[in-house]
Structures are given as structure tokens and as C-alpha cells.
Write an enzyme that holds these catalytic residues in place. Structure first.
Site, PDB file in Angstrom:
ATOM      1  N   THR A 114      -2.305  -5.331   1.974  1.00  0.00           N
ATOM      2  CA  THR A 114      -2.248  -4.420   3.132  1.00  0.00           C
ATOM      3  C   THR A 114      -2.590  -5.175   4.426  1.00  0.00           C
ATOM      4  OG1 THR A 114      -2.961  -2.652   1.663  1.00  0.00           O
ATOM      5  CG2 THR A 114      -3.152  -2.226   4.028  1.00  0.00           C
ATOM      6  N   ASN A 118       0.856  -1.189   0.000  1.00  0.00           N
ATOM      7  CA  ASN A 118       0.000   0.000   0.000  1.00  0.00           C
ATOM      8  C   ASN A 118       0.893   1.240   0.000  1.00  0.00           C
ATOM      9  OD1 ASN A 118      -1.906   2.098   0.742  1.00  0.00           O
ATOM     10  ND2 ASN A 118      -3.284   0.399   1.223  1.00  0.00           N
ATOM     11  N   HIS A 170     -12.860  -4.729   0.383  1.00  0.00           N
ATOM     12  CA  HIS A 170     -12.485  -4.234  -0.950  1.00  0.00           C
ATOM     13  C   HIS A 170     -13.601  -4.506  -1.946  1.00  0.00           C
ATOM     14  CE1 HIS A 170      -8.371  -4.124   0.693  1.00  0.00           C
ATOM     15  NE2 HIS A 170      -8.131  -3.248  -0.271  1.00  0.00           N
ATOM     16  N   LYS A 194     -11.543  -7.461  -6.925  1.00  0.00           N
ATOM     17  CA  LYS A 194     -10.216  -7.798  -6.399  1.00  0.00           C
ATOM     18  C   LYS A 194      -9.914  -9.285  -6.571  1.00  0.00           C
ATOM     19  CE  LYS A 194      -7.091  -6.824  -2.559  1.00  0.00           C
ATOM     20  NZ  LYS A 194      -6.032  -6.483  -3.521  1.00  0.00           N
TER      21      LYS A 194
HETATM   22  N1  LIG Z   1       0.195  -1.163  -3.478  1.00  0.00           N
HETATM   23  C1  LIG Z   1      -0.881  -0.373  -3.544  1.00  0.00           C
HETATM   24  O1  LIG Z   1      -0.907   0.748  -2.999  1.00  0.00           O
HETATM   25  C2  LIG Z   1      -2.067  -0.834  -4.327  1.00  0.00           C
HETATM   26  C3  LIG Z   1      -2.015  -2.057  -4.940  1.00  0.00           C
HETATM   27  N2  LIG Z   1      -3.026  -2.458  -5.754  1.00  0.00           N
HETATM   28  C4  LIG Z   1      -2.820  -3.713  -6.462  1.00  0.00           C
HETATM   29  O2  LIG Z   1      -2.498  -3.403  -7.819  1.00  0.00           O
HETATM   30  C5  LIG Z   1      -2.940  -4.441  -8.687  1.00  0.00           C
HETATM   31  C6  LIG Z   1      -3.770  -3.838  -9.823  1.00  0.00           C
HETATM   32  O3  LIG Z   1      -4.929  -3.259  -9.312  1.00  0.00           O
HETATM   33  P1  LIG Z   1      -6.026  -2.605 -10.285  1.00  0.00           P
HETATM   34  O4  LIG Z   1      -5.428  -1.548 -11.119  1.00  0.00           O
HETATM   35  O5  LIG Z   1      -7.166  -2.282  -9.405  1.00  0.00           O
HETATM   36  O6  LIG Z   1      -6.397  -3.863 -11.215  1.00  0.00           O
HETATM   37  P2  LIG Z   1      -7.094  -3.864 -12.644  1.00  0.00           P
HETATM   38  O7  LIG Z   1      -7.684  -5.227 -12.811  1.00  0.00           O
HETATM   39  O8  LIG Z   1      -7.983  -2.692 -12.807  1.00  0.00           O
HETATM   40  O9  LIG Z   1      -5.872  -3.713 -13.660  1.00  0.00           O
HETATM   41  C7  LIG Z   1      -4.955  -4.745 -13.905  1.00  0.00           C
HETATM   42  C8  LIG Z   1      -4.246  -4.458 -15.222  1.00  0.00           C
HETATM   43  O10 LIG Z   1      -3.231  -5.448 -15.407  1.00  0.00           O
HETATM   44  C9  LIG Z   1      -3.175  -5.748 -16.791  1.00  0.00           C
HETATM   45  N3  LIG Z   1      -2.517  -7.034 -17.019  1.00  0.00           N
HETATM   46  C10 LIG Z   1      -3.039  -8.297 -16.979  1.00  0.00           C
HETATM   47  N4  LIG Z   1      -2.080  -9.192 -17.288  1.00  0.00           N
HETATM   48  C11 LIG Z   1      -0.949  -8.471 -17.514  1.00  0.00           C
HETATM   49  C12 LIG Z   1       0.381  -8.829 -17.881  1.00  0.00           C
HETATM   50  N5  LIG Z   1       0.744 -10.106 -18.077  1.00  0.00           N
HETATM   51  N6  LIG Z   1       1.295  -7.840 -18.004  1.00  0.00           N
HETATM   52  C13 LIG Z   1       0.957  -6.552 -17.828  1.00  0.00           C
HETATM   53  N7  LIG Z   1      -0.288  -6.164 -17.494  1.00  0.00           N
HETATM   54  C14 LIG Z   1      -1.221  -7.106 -17.338  1.00  0.00           C
HETATM   55  C15 LIG Z   1      -4.616  -5.733 -17.247  1.00  0.00           C
HETATM   56  O11 LIG Z   1      -4.679  -5.557 -18.647  1.00  0.00           O
HETATM   57  C16 LIG Z   1      -5.129  -4.513 -16.478  1.00  0.00           C
HETATM   58  O12 LIG Z   1      -4.898  -3.358 -17.255  1.00  0.00           O
HETATM   59  C17 LIG Z   1      -3.678  -5.440  -7.788  1.00  0.00           C
HETATM   60  O13 LIG Z   1      -2.780  -6.473  -7.437  1.00  0.00           O
HETATM   61  C18 LIG Z   1      -4.015  -4.623  -6.541  1.00  0.00           C
HETATM   62  O14 LIG Z   1      -4.149  -5.402  -5.387  1.00  0.00           O
HETATM   63  C19 LIG Z   1      -4.130  -1.688  -5.953  1.00  0.00           C
HETATM   64  C20 LIG Z   1      -4.249  -0.484  -5.337  1.00  0.00           C
HETATM   65  C21 LIG Z   1      -3.223   0.040  -4.469  1.00  0.00           C
HETATM   66  O1  LIG Z   2      -6.862  -4.284  -5.052  1.00  0.00           O
HETATM   67  C1  LIG Z   2      -7.008  -3.153  -4.527  1.00  0.00           C
HETATM   68  O2  LIG Z   2      -7.872  -2.362  -4.905  1.00  0.00           O
HETATM   69  C2  LIG Z   2      -6.084  -2.775  -3.442  1.00  0.00           C
HETATM   70  N1  LIG Z   2      -5.079  -3.532  -3.208  1.00  0.00           N
HETATM   71  C3  LIG Z   2      -4.042  -3.320  -2.251  1.00  0.00           C
HETATM   72  C4  LIG Z   2      -4.042  -4.447  -1.244  1.00  0.00           C
HETATM   73  O3  LIG Z   2      -4.215  -5.620  -1.650  1.00  0.00           O
HETATM   74  O4  LIG Z   2      -3.808  -4.198  -0.074  1.00  0.00           O
HETATM   75  C5  LIG Z   2      -4.070  -1.949  -1.650  1.00  0.00           C
HETATM   76  C6  LIG Z   2      -5.415  -1.311  -1.519  1.00  0.00           C
HETATM   77  O5  LIG Z   2      -6.019  -1.744  -0.348  1.00  0.00           O
HETATM   78  C7  LIG Z   2      -6.301  -1.500  -2.723  1.00  0.00           C
END
Ligand SMILES: NC(=O)C1=CN([C@@H]2O[C@H](COP(=O)(O)OP(=O)(O)OC[C@H]3O[C@@H](n4cnc5c(N)ncnc54)[C@H](O)[C@@H]3O)[C@@H](O)[C@H]2O)C=CC1
Ligand SMILES: O=C(O)C1=N[C@H](C(=O)O)C[C@H](O)C1
EC number: 1.17.1.8
Length: 247
Positions: A146, A102, A135, A139
């Protein structure tokens, strides 16, 4: 910076906007539609990659960036079973990676206070502790990354807890934790961006410590700041390395 954006979904699109507002160029967008066509040569002009893709895709994307000697920020969650192996590859190959479950400032303050709270609660065995996360229904991973970081912070300081166990509510049978297990209860509700709560409950009262994300902008801004912070650095970093809450 010239940024390669890996994953162009909900997070990728907000990162694109915020990175442009901060004067950076999104020089390459990689997602599931063009990933197979991307090779090391395509990454040569990039300063950093930011990966918000899928738990399944993250490892191959990390390996591609290592091969291209491109520093990367990994926001994707759900791949942490491979964390030690990736850390070793990174350090042995003199590569550069920063990861975080996060990137929001609020949650990183929460991670810090969570540990202090666990230390304070440890002597009081009449309190049992659990973690809850809520969430959106899109997801892919449960529990959230987190929630795992929060659980690890608690397990490090509460003697009675030595591992976490997940209950994804509504999926399969209810999970009843053993005494040494820290329950992470996961809920999936419509479009909730991310809510995390730590609960300490006794017979006479309850302490609730909660973070609610109102949108995804805090995560995206944190990821761009992390990419800026990583410039000129080499090695393996966690997002927590960017913060000093004792200073
Ligand atoms: N660390 C943080 O602060 C946060 C982490 N996340 C994490 O980020 C990730 C993405 O979240 P979202 O954008 O909500 O998901 P999303 O499902 O909206 O987007 C995922 C993207 O990955 C792409 N994708 C699929 N296979 C792929 C590949 N082989 N290579 C490159 N791209 C590929 C898809 O085309 C899509 O554009 C999740 O694992 C989520 O848990 C989300 C929010 C905050
Ligand atoms: O998938 C999400 O949306 C999010 N993923 C991250 C997590 O798995 O903790 C961060 C955030 O909570 C949103």
C-alpha cells in the site's frame, strides 16, 4: 462461485468467512502444507482463485493458475519487482489476473485523494513529503505494498521526487533520503492491521493525510468483491480498475 483459496493464514481465514456469507463455496484450500501436491487438474472445477500467500510463493501460484486458465485475484504483496513480467505473460497467454496492494474501499479512496493532494502540493516547494506505514510484527515485506502504491501516486505528481527509499525503523542504520527521494518510513508494532500516513511538512506547518484499518475485514471483503467483478472478464487488471471516483 467455486473459489480456490491460496494461502490460509490471517487473510485467508477471513476471506473464507466473507465468501461463504456472500453465497460462494470455498472448494479448495491451498497453503504451504499441501501446495506441492496441487496441480492443474485440481483447479479444473474452480471459477476463480484468491491468493493471499507470501511474497515468495505468489509468483509460482500465479503461474499455476495461468497454466490452469483460472482467473485469479492476487492480494499478496512484496512481488511487484515481477509485475511487468507477469503482466506480459498474462496478456500474451490470454489469461486473467487482478492484483491490488490493498482491497479496502477506504484505501482506494485514499489512493485517489493522495494523487489530487500531490497535484495541489506540487507548486509549493517549501513542503517536503514523506510516507509512513505501521503494520504488525508478522509482516514479511517492507515497505507495505500500500505504501508503495501511495509513493508511486506522489512521485507521478511531485516534480522533485523521482524514486522512493525505505527505512524500516529499528532495522539497520537510519536511512536519510536525498532530495529527489521520497522516504517511506516503516514501523512494525505488535498487531496493527495497517496504518498509512502521508505528511507534507514545511517550517511553519504540517498536513497529515491518514488511513487507519481497524481490522482486516475491509481487505477481505474487497478481495471477494474483486473475484465477483472478475467473472466473465479476460486480461490484466489492477484493483483501481474496479472504482470510478469521477462518475
Ligand atoms: N491486498 C490487500 O488488501 C492485503 C494484502 N495482504 C497481503 O497478503 C499476504 C498474506 O497476508 P496474511 O494472511 O496476513 O499472511 P499469513 O502469514 O497469515 O498467511 C500466509 C499464508 O500463506 C501460506 N503459504 C505459504 N507458502 C505458500 C505457498 N507456497 N502456496 C500457498 N500458500 C502458502 C501459509 O501457509 C499461510 O497460510 C501478505 O503478502 C500481505 O501483505 C494482507 C492484507 C491485505
Ligand atoms: O501484511 C498486511 O497485513 C497488509 N498488507 C498489505 C500491504 O502490504 O499494503 C495491505 C494491508 O496494509 C495489510
Amino acid at each position: 462461485m467455486n473459489i480456490a483459496l491460496i494461502g490460509y493464514g490471517k487473510m485467508g481465514r477471513i476471506i473464507e468467512r466473507i465468501a461463504s456469507e456472500r453465497g460462494h463455496q470455498i472448494a479448495l484450500i491451498i497453503d504451504e502444507n499441501n501446495r506441492d501436491e496441487i496441480g492443474v487438474d485440481d483447479l479444473q472445477e474452480m471459477d476463480v482463485a484468491i491468493d493471499f500467500s507470501t511474497p515468495h510463493a505468489a509468483i509460482e501460484n500465479i503461474e499455476l493458475c495461468f497454466e490452469a486458465n483460472l482467473p485469479l485475484v492476487v492480494g499478496t504483496t512484496g512481488w511487484y519487482d515481477h509485475l511487468e513480467e507477469i503482466k506480459e505473460k498474462c496478456l500474451q497467454g490470454n489469461k486473467t489476473l487482478l492484483y491490488g496492494s490493498n482491497f479496502s474501499i477506504g484505501v482506494n479512496v485514499f489512493f485517489h485523494i493522495n494523487k489530487l493532494l500531490a497535484k495541489a502540493m506540487n507548486p509549493y516547494k517549501q513542503y517536503d513529503v514523506q510516507v509512513e506505514e505501521i503494520h504488525h510484527t508478522h509482516k514479511l515485506d517492507a515497505p507495505s505494498g500500500t505504501a508503495i502504491t501511495i509513493a508511486e501516486g506522489i512521485i507521478d505528481h511531485i516534480d522533485e521526487k523521482s524514486e522512493w527509499v525505505n527505512d524500516l525503523v529499528g532495522e539497520g542504520e537510519e536511512v536519510v533520503p536525498k532530495k529527489h527521494q521520497l522516504l517511506i518510513e516503516s514501523h512494525r508494532i505488535e498487531e496493527v492491521p495497517g496504518t498509512h500516513t502521508v505528511l507534507y511538512s514545511s517550517e511553519v506547518d504540517q498536513i497529515e493525510f491518514k488511513h487507519t484499518a481497524h481490522s482486516r475485514s475491509g481487505f477481505a471483503l474487497g478481495a471477494v468483491i474483486a473475484a465477483e467483478w472478475l467473472q466473465g472478464k479476460e486480461g490484466f487488471y489492477a484493483v483501481t480498475d474496479m472504482f470510478d471516483f469521477n462518475g
